[in-house]
Design an enzyme around this catalytic site. Structure first.
Site, mmCIF file in Angstrom:
data_model
loop_
_atom_site.group_PDB
_atom_site.id
_atom_site.type_symbol
_atom_site.label_atom_id
_atom_site.label_comp_id
_atom_site.label_asym_id
_atom_site.label_seq_id
_atom_site.Cartn_x
_atom_site.Cartn_y
_atom_site.Cartn_z
ATOM 1 N N GLU A 45 0.821 -1.107 0.022
ATOM 2 C CA GLU A 45 0.023 0.049 -0.173
ATOM 3 C C GLU A 45 0.863 1.181 -0.093
ATOM 4 O OE1 GLU A 45 -2.498 0.304 3.388
ATOM 5 O OE2 GLU A 45 -3.496 2.450 2.494
ATOM 6 N N ASP A 65 -0.716 -5.120 3.243
ATOM 7 C CA ASP A 65 -1.243 -3.865 3.616
ATOM 8 C C ASP A 65 -0.557 -3.712 5.287
ATOM 9 O OD1 ASP A 65 -4.570 -2.197 4.302
ATOM 10 O OD2 ASP A 65 -2.835 -1.647 5.371
ATOM 11 N N ILE A 67 -0.594 -1.454 7.810
ATOM 12 C CA ILE A 67 -1.532 -1.060 8.811
ATOM 13 C C ILE A 67 -2.627 -0.930 8.119
ATOM 14 C CG2 ILE A 67 -2.231 0.169 10.515
ATOM 15 C CD1 ILE A 67 0.534 0.855 11.130
ATOM 16 N N ASP A 68 -3.755 -2.024 8.400
ATOM 17 C CA ASP A 68 -5.103 -1.884 7.806
ATOM 18 C C ASP A 68 -6.013 -1.364 9.203
ATOM 19 O OD1 ASP A 68 -7.083 -1.876 5.795
ATOM 20 O OD2 ASP A 68 -7.875 -3.684 6.874
ATOM 21 N N THR A 70 -5.507 2.412 9.524
ATOM 22 C CA THR A 70 -4.677 3.628 10.190
ATOM 23 C C THR A 70 -5.417 4.450 10.996
ATOM 24 O OG1 THR A 70 -3.215 3.094 8.391
ATOM 25 C CG2 THR A 70 -3.054 5.151 9.445
ATOM 26 N N ASP A 195 -6.226 -4.453 1.059
ATOM 27 C CA ASP A 195 -7.178 -4.585 2.071
ATOM 28 C C ASP A 195 -7.754 -5.767 2.236
ATOM 29 O OD1 ASP A 195 -8.314 -1.184 1.282
ATOM 30 O OD2 ASP A 195 -7.187 -1.478 3.044
HETATM 31 O O1 LIG Z 1 -6.014 1.717 7.017
HETATM 32 P P1 LIG Z 1 -6.112 1.372 5.463
HETATM 33 O O2 LIG Z 1 -4.921 0.593 5.208
HETATM 34 O O3 LIG Z 1 -5.966 2.629 4.795
HETATM 35 O O4 LIG Z 1 -7.264 0.681 5.091
HETATM 36 C C1 LIG Z 1 -8.754 1.193 5.327
HETATM 37 C C2 LIG Z 1 -9.035 2.166 4.072
HETATM 38 O O5 LIG Z 1 -8.098 3.288 4.262
HETATM 39 C C3 LIG Z 1 -10.357 2.904 4.511
HETATM 40 O O6 LIG Z 1 -11.003 3.868 3.429
HETATM 41 C C4 LIG Z 1 -11.405 1.787 4.872
HETATM 42 O O7 LIG Z 1 -11.794 1.202 3.562
HETATM 43 C C5 LIG Z 1 -10.973 0.543 5.844
HETATM 44 O O8 LIG Z 1 -11.880 -0.431 5.686
HETATM 45 C C6 LIG Z 1 -9.739 0.195 5.245
HETATM 46 O O9 LIG Z 1 -9.118 -0.763 6.108
HETATM 47 MG MG LIG Z 2 -6.253 -0.957 4.340
HETATM 48 MG MG LIG Z 3 -3.190 0.485 5.409
#
Ligand SMILES: O=P(O)(O)O[C@H]1[C@H](O)[C@@H](O)[C@@H](O)[C@@H](O)[C@@H]1O
Ligand SMILES: [Mg+2]
Ligand SMILES: [Mg+2]
Length: 263
Positions: A45, A65, A67-68, A70, A195
């Site tokens: 990512e 990813d 950190i999913d 963030t 994701d």
């Molecule tokens: O934390 P991320 O890796 O950016 O992923 C998030 C995404 O940014 C946010 O828009 C949502 O779709 C979340 O469900 C994702 O996990």
């Molecule tokens: Mg993510």
């Molecule tokens: Mg992320």
């Protein structure tokens, strides 16, 4: 890092955040894997955010990813995951989602089943939409078209009715709840391949169904997904949920983005 003060940077919108930890975790993972497998490819990512080309070829490819969730990480909301998928010939061979604060390790290998901390996972098998708990995400989009589409989707599902709608703030952990049977469906428009590449295999190996929101075959680059306990529930959600226009992950980045910006 979860407990520490963080320097927060913005990406595609005021709700699309990145921290030094996201970047550092991705660098640690890629350098360690590259040392062992120098020929392998990577879709990370934060590497893509830094300008690397996003291309899924037939080569062995790690889809990461770091950190999913963030936004959750920044706020210390305790649902934060690392998602790692490994694909060969564009087919995911194994997927790992580690929910760090919960210390829950979800994993699956194609044809080998799905597991949570070593225990086998099974989707609920629920076929009646009116008895479903549905998980989704609001995502980082803040344009009117995306937000009105997302909120009207939730409205239509609640009017079916379904038992409830939840959002944990991490697509990977959201989708893993379908594999545990703790939720009966997850749908999302606007997320990225990193994701959901791992959690899609985890749901399939737990006996769940994964497809595109239009009912067609799942395509991790399309930025639209439904994961469900059964085909009946997946197809019912596909009838109700509408998508807003979204550039595919593997499309030319110079093309317009999701939502109204794509007009
Ligand atoms: O934390 P991320 O890796 O950016 O992923 C998030 C995404 O940014 C946010 O828009 C949502 O779709 C979340 O469900 C994702 O996990
Ligand atoms: Mg993510
Ligand atoms: Mg992320």
């Amino acid at each position: 890092a979860f407990q520490q003060q963080k320097e927060v940077m913005l990406k595609s919108s005021p709700a699309d955040l990145v921290t030094e930890t996201d970047q550092r975790v991705e660098k640690i993972l890629i350098s360690a894997i590259r040392d062992k497998y120098p020929q392998h490819k990577f879709i990370g990512e934060e590497s893509v955010a830094a300008g690397e080309r996003l291309e899924l070829s037939d080569s062995p490819t790690w889809i990461i990813d770091p950190i999913d969730g963030t936004v959750n990480f920044v706020h210390r909301f305790p649902f934060v995951a690392i998602s790692i998928a490994f694909a060969v010939n564009k087919q995911t061979e194994f997927g790992i989602v580690y929910s760090c604060v919960e210390d829950k390790l979800y994993c699956a290998q194609r044809g080998g089943g799905a597991f949570l901390n070593g225990e086998p996972l099974h989707a609920s098998g629920q076929e009646d939409i009116s008895r479903c708990l549905v998980v989704t995400e609001i995502g980082a989009e803040r344009d009117d078209l995306a937000l009105s589409t997302m909120t009207s989707n939730i409205f239509r599902l609640l009017k079916l009715p379904v038992h409830g709608v939840r959002a944990l703030g991490t697509a990977a952990v959201d989708m893993c709840q379908v594999a545990t049977g703790g939720a009966d469906a997850y749908y999302h428009i606007g997320m990225h391949c990193w994701d959901i590449a791992a959690s899609a295999l985890i749901v399939q190996e737990a006996g769940g169904v994964v497809m595109d929101t239009d009912g067609s075959q799942f395509d991790m680059m399309s930025r639209k997904v439904i994961a469900a306990s059964s085909s009946a529930v997946a197809n019912r959600i596909a009838q109700v949920v509408q998508a807003f226009p979204c550039r595919r992950d593997d499309e030319d980045p110079s093309k317009s983005l999701c939502g109204a910006a794509s007009n």
